[in-house]
Design a protein around this motif. Structure first.
Motif, PDB file in Angstrom:
ATOM      1  N   UNK A 296       0.831  -1.215   0.000  1.00  0.00           N
ATOM      2  CA  UNK A 296       0.000   0.000   0.000  1.00  0.00           C
ATOM      3  C   UNK A 296       0.851   1.245   0.000  1.00  0.00           C
ATOM      4  N   UNK A 297       1.995   1.150   0.675  1.00  0.00           N
ATOM      5  CA  UNK A 297       2.881   2.312   0.730  1.00  0.00           C
ATOM      6  C   UNK A 297       3.597   2.527  -0.587  1.00  0.00           C
ATOM      7  N   UNK A 298       3.360   1.651  -1.549  1.00  0.00           N
ATOM      8  CA  UNK A 298       3.943   1.836  -2.864  1.00  0.00           C
ATOM      9  C   UNK A 298       5.305   1.200  -3.043  1.00  0.00           C
ATOM     10  N   UNK A 299       5.674   0.282  -2.153  1.00  0.00           N
ATOM     11  CA  UNK A 299       6.971  -0.370  -2.311  1.00  0.00           C
ATOM     12  C   UNK A 299       6.950  -1.256  -3.552  1.00  0.00           C
ATOM     13  N   UNK A 300       7.959  -1.111  -4.419  1.00  0.00           N
ATOM     14  CA  UNK A 300       7.984  -1.969  -5.609  1.00  0.00           C
ATOM     15  C   UNK A 300       8.182  -3.431  -5.233  1.00  0.00           C
ATOM     16  N   UNK A 301       7.706  -4.308  -6.114  1.00  0.00           N
ATOM     17  CA  UNK A 301       7.721  -5.744  -5.809  1.00  0.00           C
ATOM     18  C   UNK A 301       9.129  -6.246  -5.500  1.00  0.00           C
ATOM     19  N   UNK A 302      10.123  -5.815  -6.279  1.00  0.00           N
ATOM     20  CA  UNK A 302      11.485  -6.319  -6.064  1.00  0.00           C
ATOM     21  C   UNK A 302      11.983  -5.947  -4.686  1.00  0.00           C
ATOM     22  N   UNK A 303      11.538  -4.766  -4.206  1.00  0.00           N
ATOM     23  CA  UNK A 303      12.003  -4.326  -2.899  1.00  0.00           C
ATOM     24  C   UNK A 303      11.312  -5.124  -1.781  1.00  0.00           C
ATOM     25  N   UNK A 304      10.046  -5.425  -1.997  1.00  0.00           N
ATOM     26  CA  UNK A 304       9.344  -6.268  -1.021  1.00  0.00           C
ATOM     27  C   UNK A 304      10.043  -7.618  -0.926  1.00  0.00           C
ATOM     28  N   UNK A 305      10.417  -8.147  -2.110  1.00  0.00           N
ATOM     29  CA  UNK A 305      11.096  -9.445  -2.121  1.00  0.00           C
ATOM     30  C   UNK A 305      12.416  -9.371  -1.365  1.00  0.00           C
ATOM     31  N   UNK A 306      13.220  -8.371  -1.704  1.00  0.00           N
ATOM     32  CA  UNK A 306      14.575  -8.317  -1.142  1.00  0.00           C
ATOM     33  C   UNK A 306      14.580  -7.909   0.317  1.00  0.00           C
ATOM     34  N   UNK A 307      13.720  -6.948   0.689  1.00  0.00           N
ATOM     35  CA  UNK A 307      13.786  -6.410   2.040  1.00  0.00           C
ATOM     36  C   UNK A 307      12.939  -7.188   3.034  1.00  0.00           C
ATOM     37  N   UNK A 308      11.888  -7.850   2.560  1.00  0.00           N
ATOM     38  CA  UNK A 308      10.976  -8.496   3.499  1.00  0.00           C
ATOM     39  C   UNK A 308      10.917 -10.011   3.336  1.00  0.00           C
ATOM     40  N   UNK A 309      10.741 -10.469   2.120  1.00  0.00           N
ATOM     41  CA  UNK A 309      10.471 -11.899   1.939  1.00  0.00           C
ATOM     42  C   UNK A 309      11.729 -12.743   2.094  1.00  0.00           C
ATOM     43  N   UNK A 310      12.822 -12.309   1.458  1.00  0.00           N
ATOM     44  CA  UNK A 310      14.062 -13.088   1.585  1.00  0.00           C
ATOM     45  C   UNK A 310      14.555 -13.126   3.038  1.00  0.00           C
ATOM     46  N   UNK A 311      14.603 -11.969   3.719  1.00  0.00           N
ATOM     47  CA  UNK A 311      15.019 -12.042   5.135  1.00  0.00           C
ATOM     48  C   UNK A 311      14.125 -12.957   5.967  1.00  0.00           C
ATOM     49  N   UNK A 312      12.836 -13.004   5.640  1.00  0.00           N
ATOM     50  CA  UNK A 312      11.934 -13.861   6.414  1.00  0.00           C
ATOM     51  C   UNK A 312      12.312 -15.326   6.267  1.00  0.00           C
ATOM     52  N   UNK A 313      12.889 -15.681   5.120  1.00  0.00           N
ATOM     53  CA  UNK A 313      13.246 -17.083   4.879  1.00  0.00           C
ATOM     54  C   UNK A 313      14.715 -17.352   5.210  1.00  0.00           C
ATOM     55  N   UNK A 314      15.432 -16.321   5.693  1.00  0.00           N
ATOM     56  CA  UNK A 314      16.895 -16.444   5.733  1.00  0.00           C
ATOM     57  C   UNK A 314      17.377 -17.542   6.671  1.00  0.00           C
ATOM     58  N   UNK A 315      16.751 -17.685   7.843  1.00  0.00           N
ATOM     59  CA  UNK A 315      17.248 -18.728   8.749  1.00  0.00           C
ATOM     60  C   UNK A 315      17.081 -20.104   8.119  1.00  0.00           C
ATOM     61  N   UNK A 316      15.946 -20.314   7.459  1.00  0.00           N
ATOM     62  CA  UNK A 316      15.726 -21.606   6.806  1.00  0.00           C
ATOM     63  C   UNK A 316      16.765 -21.838   5.720  1.00  0.00           C
ATOM     64  N   UNK A 317      17.090 -20.772   4.984  1.00  0.00           N
ATOM     65  CA  UNK A 317      18.080 -20.906   3.916  1.00  0.00           C
ATOM     66  C   UNK A 317      19.436 -21.310   4.506  1.00  0.00           C
ATOM     67  N   UNK A 318      19.790 -20.688   5.628  1.00  0.00           N
ATOM     68  CA  UNK A 318      21.087 -20.997   6.240  1.00  0.00           C
ATOM     69  C   UNK A 318      21.131 -22.452   6.690  1.00  0.00           C
TER      70      UNK A 318
END
Lengths: 319, 303
Positions: free
Chosen positions: B196-218
Motif C-alpha cells: 500500500x505504501x507503494x513499495x515496488x515488488x522487487x524491494x518487497x522481495x529483497x527487504x521483506x520476503x528473503x530475510x523472512x526465509x533467511x534462517x531456513x536458507x542458512x
C-alpha cells in the motif's frame, strides 16, 4: 461432464490430478533423455574412433543408420515417438534392445531396494519407539547421537568397509556377485544403513506430533501407561507420513543402489547405468533414466492413493 | 527514585521482547548450542589441517613408485602410500580442500539461484510457479546421482564443470523452501502495508520476503554442504567425477578397493576424512536447526 463427475468424487479428483502430475514428470524425464542424446554429440564418431579402416562413407552410413543425420526437431519427434512405444534403440555394445537390458536388470535392483527398505523401515520404527518412550533420557540421546554419526558416513565408503570387515577380515559373507540369499546381506546393509537416520528422525518427529494430539491425552486420562499409549495408539497414527515419505525416497534409493551395485557387482540397473556411461552407450542410459522416473511416478501415485484411501481427511482436501 | 523508574511502563523495553520473537544470532546461539560449537571447531581444525598438509606434504600427484603400498606409519608416509606410490596423507589434505571448495561453491550458487526463483515463484505465482513446481517434481523423480552419471556422458569432469553440474540440482530445494516461506509470509499484514505504501515488488522481495526465509536458507545450506560432498566424492569414486590430476577423496577410496586385504589404509583413511567433514557439516546443521526450531528437511524433502 468429466469435470462435474470429478467434483463429486474427491478421490477420483485426487487420482486424476496426481496422474496428470505424473505424466508431466515423465514428459520431463524423456526431455532429459533426449537432451542427453542431443548433447552427447554424434555417436558415429565415438564408435569409429580407433577403428582402423573406417572411412568417411562408412561413418556416414552409420550416422544415417542411427538417425543422427536428421534435423533437430525431426530427431526430437522421432525420439518421443519411439520412447512412447517403449523403444530406446539398441545398445551400442551388445546390439541388443536397450530397454530390454534395463528391464532384465530391474528385478535385481527392486529386490535389493525392497530388502533395504524393509530393513530400514522396521529398524527405524523400533528405534523411534525406543527413542520416544525414553525421550530425552540416555537411550534417546545415544540413539540420536549414533544416528548423527551414521549420517556422516558416505554410502560408498560404508559398503567398502562392510566388505573389509565381513568378507576380507572375518570371511563370513561373499564380497561380490549374486548367488543365494547370503550375497544379499551386505548390499542390503550398505543400502539401508545410510537412509536409516532420515527414517528414524521422521518417524520420531511423527510420533512426537501424534503424542500432542487430544486423543492421546484422553487415552492417558483413561489410565493407560506410556508404553501402551505409544504402542497401541500413537504408532498407527504416525505411520501414514512414513508411507508417502518412503515413496518419495525411492528415487533417491535408486541413486544409492547405483553405488552399492557397482561395489558388489550386483547385476541391477545401477551397475548397468555406470557401465553404459563408461562405454558412452546413450540408449541404455536413457532407458535407465526413463524406467527410474516411471517407477518413481507409479510408486508415488500408489502411495498417495493408499494414504488417501486410509485417511478420509486427505480425500476431502482439494488437491 | 529507583522505584519510580521501575514503575515506568515496561512494554517499551524492546530488547526483552525481541529476544523472544527473533532468534538472535551470535553469542546466545553459540553459548547454548553444543552441536554447533563442536561442529565449527571440527570444521576449523579440518581446514587448518588441510592447509598445513598442503603446505608441508608437497604434491599429492607425485608418484614415488619405490614407495608403492608403503603401509601407514612409514616414515615419510604417515598414512601410507597408494599402488602408484602417491602419499595418502598429502592426497587427503588436498582432497579435503577440493571437497570443501566444491561443496561451498555449489551450495552458495544453489542458494542464490534457488532463492531468486523461489521468491519470484512464491510472490508472483501463476505460470512461473507451476513450471517451478513441475521442475521440483522432476528433480525428485530423477535421483541426482543418476542425473550426474548421465550428464557425465556429456561433459568432462573438471572442478568448474562439476560445480555447474551439481548446481543444476542443488538450487531446487532452496527454491522449494523459499517458495513455501514466501507463500505464508506474503499474507502477513506488513507485506500488504508495504504494498500500500507503494513499495515496488522487487524491494518487497529483497527487504521483506528473503530475510523472512533467511534462517531456513542458512540451515538448508549447511545440510546441503554434506550432500554435495557425498555427490562429489561418490562420482569420483565411480570414476565419473574428478580424476587425476584433480585430487578427490573418492578417487583414493576407489584406488584401495582392490587391495582391501593387503593395504587397508588406502581406502580407510580418506573415508575417515570424509566422515569427519560430514560430521562437522551435520553438527553445524543440526545445531542451527535446533536453535531456529526448523525442520527444513520436511519442507524440502531432500536426500
Amino acid at each position: 461432464m468429466v469435470r462435474s463427475a470429478l467434483a463429486r468424487h474427491p478421490f477420483a479428483r485426487l487420482a486424476f490430478s496426481r496422474l496428470a502430475q505424473g505424466v508431466v514428470v515423465l514428459f520431463g524425464a524423456l526431455l532429459v533423455c533426449f537432451a542427453l542424446s542431443a548433447a552427447t554429440g554424434d555417436p558415429a564418431d565415438a564408435l569409429t574412433v580407433g577403428q582402423i579402416g573406417a572411412d568417411s562413407a562408412q561413418i556416414d552410413a552409420l550416422r544415417d543408420h542411427l538417425g543422427y543425420g536428421d534435423p533437430f526437431l525431426t530427431r526430437l519427434g522421432d525420439f518421443f515417438a519411439h520412447a512412447l512405444q517403449a523403444d530406446f534403440g539398441s545398445s551400442y555394445r551388445t546390439g541388443g534392445d536397450a530397454l530390454g537390458a534395463v528391464l532384465a536388470a530391474l528385478p535385481n535392483t527392486l529386490l535389493l531396494v525392497a530388502c533395504a527398505l524393509t530393513l530400514a523401515i522396521s529398524l527405524a520404527i523400533v528405534l523411534a519407539l525406543i527413542s520416544v518412550m525414553h525421550r530425552n533420557r540416555a537411550a534417546d540421546r545415544s540413539i540420536r547421537g549414533a544416528l548423527a554419526l551414521v549420517q556422516g558416513v558416505p554410502d560408498f565408503w560404508l559398503a567398502v568397509m562392510l566388505v573389509l570387515l565381513f568378507s576380507v577380515t572375518l570371511g563370513w559373507l561373499p564380497a561380490i556377485g549374486f548367488d543365494g540369499p547370503r550375497s544379499l546381506i551386505l548390499p542390503t546393509l550398505a543400502l539401508a544403513i545410510p537412509v536409516l537416520p532420515t527414517f528414524v528422525r521422521l518417524m520420531r518427529g511423527n510420533l512426537l506430533d501424534v503424542m500432542k494430539l487430544d486423543f492421546v491425552t484422553s487415552v492417558r486420562a483413561k489410565g493407560l501407561g506410556e508404553r501402551d499409549v505409544v504402542l497401541r495408539h500413537a504408532v498407527r497414527n504416525a505411520l501414514p507420513p512414513l508411507i508417502t515419505f518412503t515413496a518419495l525416497q525411492v528415487g533417491w534409493l535408486v541413486g544409492g543402489t547405483i553405488i552399492v551395485e557397482t561395489i558388489f557387482a550386483w547385476p541391477g540397473i545401477g551397475n548397468l547405468a555406470v557401465d553404459a556411461v563408461k562405454a558412452r552407450d546413450v540408449g541404455v542410459v536413457q532407458a535407465v533414466v526413463a524406467v527410474t522416473a516411471l517407477s518413481y511416478v507409479l510408486l508415488n501415485l500408489v502411495a498417495d492413493l493408499l494414504v488417501a484411501a486410509a485417511d478420509p481427511r486427505i480425500r476431502m482436501v482439494p488437491a | 527514585m529507583t522505584r519510580a523508574t521501575s514503575a515506568l511502563p515496561r512494554p517499551l523495553r524492546l530488547p526483552g521482547l525481541r529476544r523472544r520473537t527473533l532468534p538472535r544470532p551470535g553469542a546466545a546461539l553459540w553459548r547454548g548450542n553444543g552441536a554447533l560449537r563442536w561442529g565449527v571447531l571440527l570444521l576449523a581444525s579440518l581446514l587448518v589441517a588441510s592447509a598445513v598438509g598442503m603446505l608441508v606434504l608437497g604434491d599429492p600427484n607425485e608418484q614415488q613408485l619405490a614407495d608403492a603400498f608403503a603401509p601407514a606409519g612409514t616414515a615419510g608416509h604417515l598414512a601410507g602410500a597408494d599402488p602408484l606410490g602417491r602419499d595418502v596423507l598429502a592426497w587427503c589434505a588436498r582432497g579435503l580442500w577440493t571437497s570443501l571448495t566444491v561443496s561451498f561453491a555449489v551450495a552458495t550458487l544453489g542458494a542464490l539461484i534457488g532463492t531468486a526463483v523461489g521468491v519470484v515463484a512464491g510472490y508472483a505465482g501463476g505460470i512461473v510457479d507451476s513450471v517451478l513446481m513441475r521442475l521440483v517434481d522432476l528433480s525428485l523423480a530423477l535421483p541426482p546421482l543418476l542425473l550426474f552419471i548421465a550428464a557425465s556422458v556429456v561433459v568432462a569432469p573438471r572442478p568448474a564443470t562439476l560445480v555447474v553440474l551439481l548446481t543444476f540440482v542443488a538450487w531446487i530445494p532452496y527454491a522449494r523452501l523459499v517458495r513455501a516461506h514466501v507463500l505464508t509470509e506474503r499474507e502477513r499484514p506488513y507485506i500488504a502495508a508495504a504494498r500500500l505504501a507503494g513499495t515496488p515488488a522487487w524491494r518487497i522481495c529483497l527487504r521483506h520476503l528473503v530475510p523472512a526465509a533467511s534462517t531456513a536458507i542458512i540451515v538448508l545450506f549447511t545440510l546441503q554442504l554434506g550432500y554435495v560432498l557425498l555427490w562429489e566424492s561418490g562420482l569420483s569414486f565411480l570414476g565419473l567425477g574428478l580424476q587425476p590430476p584433480h585430487v578427490s577423496l573418492g578417487y583414493m577410496i576407489a584406488q584401495g578397493r582392490d587391495y582391501l586385504a593387503s593395504a587397508w589404509w588406502i581406502t580407510t583413511i580418506p573415508g575417515l576424512v570424509i566422515v569427519a567433514l560430514m560430521l562437522s557439516f551435520n553438527l553445524i546443521g543440526d545445531g542451527l536447526r535446533d536453535a531456529f526450531q526448523l525442520d527444513v528437511e520436511e519442507a524440502v524433502h531432500e536426500r
